[in-house]
Write an enzyme that holds these catalytic residues in place. Sequence first.
Site, PDB file in Angstrom:
ATOM      1  CG  ASP A 453     -14.950 -39.004 -22.097  1.00  0.00           C
ATOM      2  OD1 ASP A 453     -14.340 -38.285 -23.833  1.00  0.00           O
ATOM      3  OD2 ASP A 453     -14.530 -40.020 -21.449  1.00  0.00           O
ATOM      4  CG  ASP A 754     -16.312 -43.087 -19.312  1.00  0.00           C
ATOM      5  OD1 ASP A 754     -17.078 -43.628 -20.851  1.00  0.00           O
ATOM      6  OD2 ASP A 754     -16.834 -42.203 -18.669  1.00  0.00           O
ATOM      7  CG  ASP A 758     -14.465 -43.831 -24.412  1.00  0.00           C
ATOM      8  OD1 ASP A 758     -15.491 -43.367 -25.380  1.00  0.00           O
ATOM      9  OD2 ASP A 758     -15.004 -43.909 -23.962  1.00  0.00           O
TER      10      ASP A 758
END
Length: 1036
Positions: A453, A754, A758
């Site tokens: 990310d 997070d 996900d």
Amino acid sequence: MERFLKENFDLPAKNPSEEVQRRWRNAVGQIVRNRKRRFRMVADLDKRSEDQARRRSIQEKIRVALYVQKAALTFIGAANNIEYHLPEEARKAGFYINPDELATIAREHNSKTLKIHGGLNGISRKLSVSLEDGIKSSDLSIRQNIFGANQFPEKPARSFWMFVWDALQDLTLIILMVCAVVSVGVGLATEGWPKGMYDGLGIILSIFLVVTVTAASDYKQSLQFRDLDQEKKKIFMQVTRDGYRQKVSIYDLVVGDVVHLSIGDQVPADGLYISGYSLSIDESSLSGETDPVYASHEKPFLLAGTKVQDGSAKMLVTAVGMRTEWGRLMETLSQGGDNETPLQVKLNGVATIIGKIGLVFATLTFVVLLARFLVDKAIHVGLLKWFPDDALLILNYFAISVTIIVVAVPEGLPLAVTLSLAFAMKKLMNDKALVRHLSACETMGSAGCICTDKTGTLTTNHMVVDKIWIGDASKSFRSKETSEHLKATLSDKVLCNLLQCIFQNSGSEVVRGKDGKNTILGTPTETALLEFGLDLEGVVDTTHHRDCTRLKVEPFNSVKKKMSVLVSLPDGGTRAFCKGASEIILQMCDKILDCDGNPLPLSEKETKTILDVINLFACDALRTLCLAYKDMGEASEGDEISTDGYTLIAVFGIKDPVRPGVREAVQTCVTAGIKVRMVTGDNINTAKAIAKECGILTDDGLAIEGPEFRSKSPEEMKELIPKLQVMARSLPLDKHTLVTNLRSMGEVVAVTGDGTNDAPALHESDIGLAMGIAGTEVAKENADVIVLDDNFTTIINVAKWGRAVYINIQKFVQFQLTVNVVALMINFVSACITGNAPLTAVQLLWVNMIMDTLGALALATEPPNDDMMKRPPTGRGENFITKAMWRNIAGQSVYQLVVLGVLMFKGKSLLKLTGSDSDVILNTFIFNTFVFCQLFNEINSREMEKINVFRGFFTSWIFSVVLISTLVFQVIIVEFLGAFANTVPLSWQLWLLSVLIGSVSLIIAVILKFIPVGSAKLPSHSHNGYHPIPNDHEQV
């Protein structure tokens, strides 16, 4: 060997099937000295199956109890009209409801009892709690005493003596103990006190030493794992206590606590819904039902162990710990242990092969020794005459053969993996990485790709508004100065709309702490907007925009990429506010607000101007957000919030600086052959700007948006993925698709995540990395490693330790196999030619401890060095024992066998030994030389391909301590324990010669490393955009 290992001991790192797990257990067979210790860190499949069946049964009962009202009373045992009496202790404390009756309300979804007690407000009064201010901290101990603590019973920790008992389960040690006892008995009868008991007592003392050291090592590991388990269970929740918001551990929650829930949280206790927006709960972990359950004032029951799938809410805790269904469920499950790791399984295979070879050699050694003895006896005395000494000699032969099995069956191999992983996990914990699954640590060393990310991992996650475009003008934000400029240039109507959108359309809250200061609780993006709003509010000097009532909230999630809210205006009517990804919000708008607060039609030209502003912000590495509103007339709370016809208010550019050290960490990955890909929901220009700043996006790399990626066919995806470096505006499904494709192309993939969405990608990847600060509990539960500081540099540290674990185990295997080969051959050849074994049972037990427990401690705990990140990762299916290792094992074994063979057959003449004690001096010298060969070979094993084996020698303090301790104890055995170990003190010349012969193995190692064995086959990273790293002797 490799073919046998691949057929029977090849285990996937993640989610192995039960069939594969049983296959390698069957392949191990009976060649195990101590099953209890060998399989201590291996999953108990039978117990696990029982637990799963029991869990399914309980879940079905809970499902029936919750969803089929007729069966509820039968299951829960709440019987017809049970009368609950209020305990006197509770009454005195100011509580007016029985704890058991209170617990049944949420557990049984008992609306009737809830109504009898006056609903939510009635329950709160009887619990002496304010729904606004929460409980008083001073009441915590009283509430825990009356209503119980939020804890579940745990298995008591195993004591040191239990590990001693496990170590004593070794069959070969038991046989040796029996031999020792018999030897003492026969020895005392034939040789008298005390000489007759020396041999047997020596074996017993050696066994005692082996068991003590083994148990101490295992106990130390268990303490490390217990500490890590405690870290895994640390979950903190937001609660209101004493009128303030604060974070507390779920284990400190008490009945009466007001808990704040948001997306991805685990519901920490049973409770009642107080207020919230769009709260949906996943109860599958408890009841097995996959459909989400929507909580509201009509259905206020929340159960511990369930997950918040969407929305946010406040809940009142009504039952904790063992009074919840989740607590009861946890109590009935004993768990079958963690899955074994691929390295543990592979080394079980190596131990099985060597064990079979050792068993054959041990049997042949005993047969040869016994045959020679019988032949010699038949020739000189006759087979009909037997003496006590004969029995003692045969017993000694048998003890030597059994001890050869002790040395030959390397029980320490699989356990060395556990030792290395425990050490690495403890170190990583100190470096802000919590490893949840053992296998992840070693798998991370093989990772060839990291899909990361952007926000919070590559960047600091501390966001501030940097630029704002409003009223057809763009301004850099400079706190009060900009706020005053906005007040001067914009009408009150525009400012009111802007502040309404900021404060009403937010999932964050401004709360007052105990110190009286305001704190913003929420996501960094919303925190930045609220900080801007508070600054502007202070200049405008009005709070009229807060006088709205929220009717409906659609929280932000990574799929919709927007948040919407419907509010009731103080002057009548309703208004919808929306904020989110710039392009998405802009498409929903057909008007724009001018400086005077008038909505004007949004022309194509203005749309292009706004898009240019968005791209300009994004190219400056700013996260862009649009804010918009729509007047809805008299819309009701039940209506869906509109998705078109909005009026654009402003475009925000939010700055999130790149973390210090990230660019260097990415460069380390490039050097290590690890491809870093950024997968983000941000604007593509923002993503590209950040990726270039981090060193991820190169000139020949590809940046793509999620919608375009999704539209590609599988063939097109496989063609573009090798060049793909940045994916922007991605959905969680895009990340999952990317991971699936990468794995199918042979990559070992690590993924960061997070959010709740996900979870599929984290589960699918080889190594799932959840963020410890920004990550939800759902993401953490599906991850293998939790990055506690959300820092990309920490991920590189995990990769480095993963490589260290793999290489350390290779070092230990090389060292142990060399000792195995030499010990087996020297005793077997000597038995065949001379009729006796040069190494006694006591000496072999000492050698076993050097190469097993002490060897593992020394080599399996070496810290990583920077050179480990200058080589490509180990690919899938590569041979664990490399050609270089076989070369080193063969070369050192040949040298030791030649030296010890010469000493056995020509030692007396070469060393000029004469006299009656020459045999025992020679055997002591051979034993001493053999041990020093192993000590120097242990140093050699620190580097399998590099010449400088002393680099980092003194920084690896465990290695130094083990080496020095072994040396000291060797001196004690030879010089002072001769009566027990069959040794005699040696002259300083013979000591020096032993050291010199042993040290020659250092020179042998250097020579061996110049023998080419063919470069190790590099993993197929031709598709990852990197060239193979040259393998020259800069390594020296």
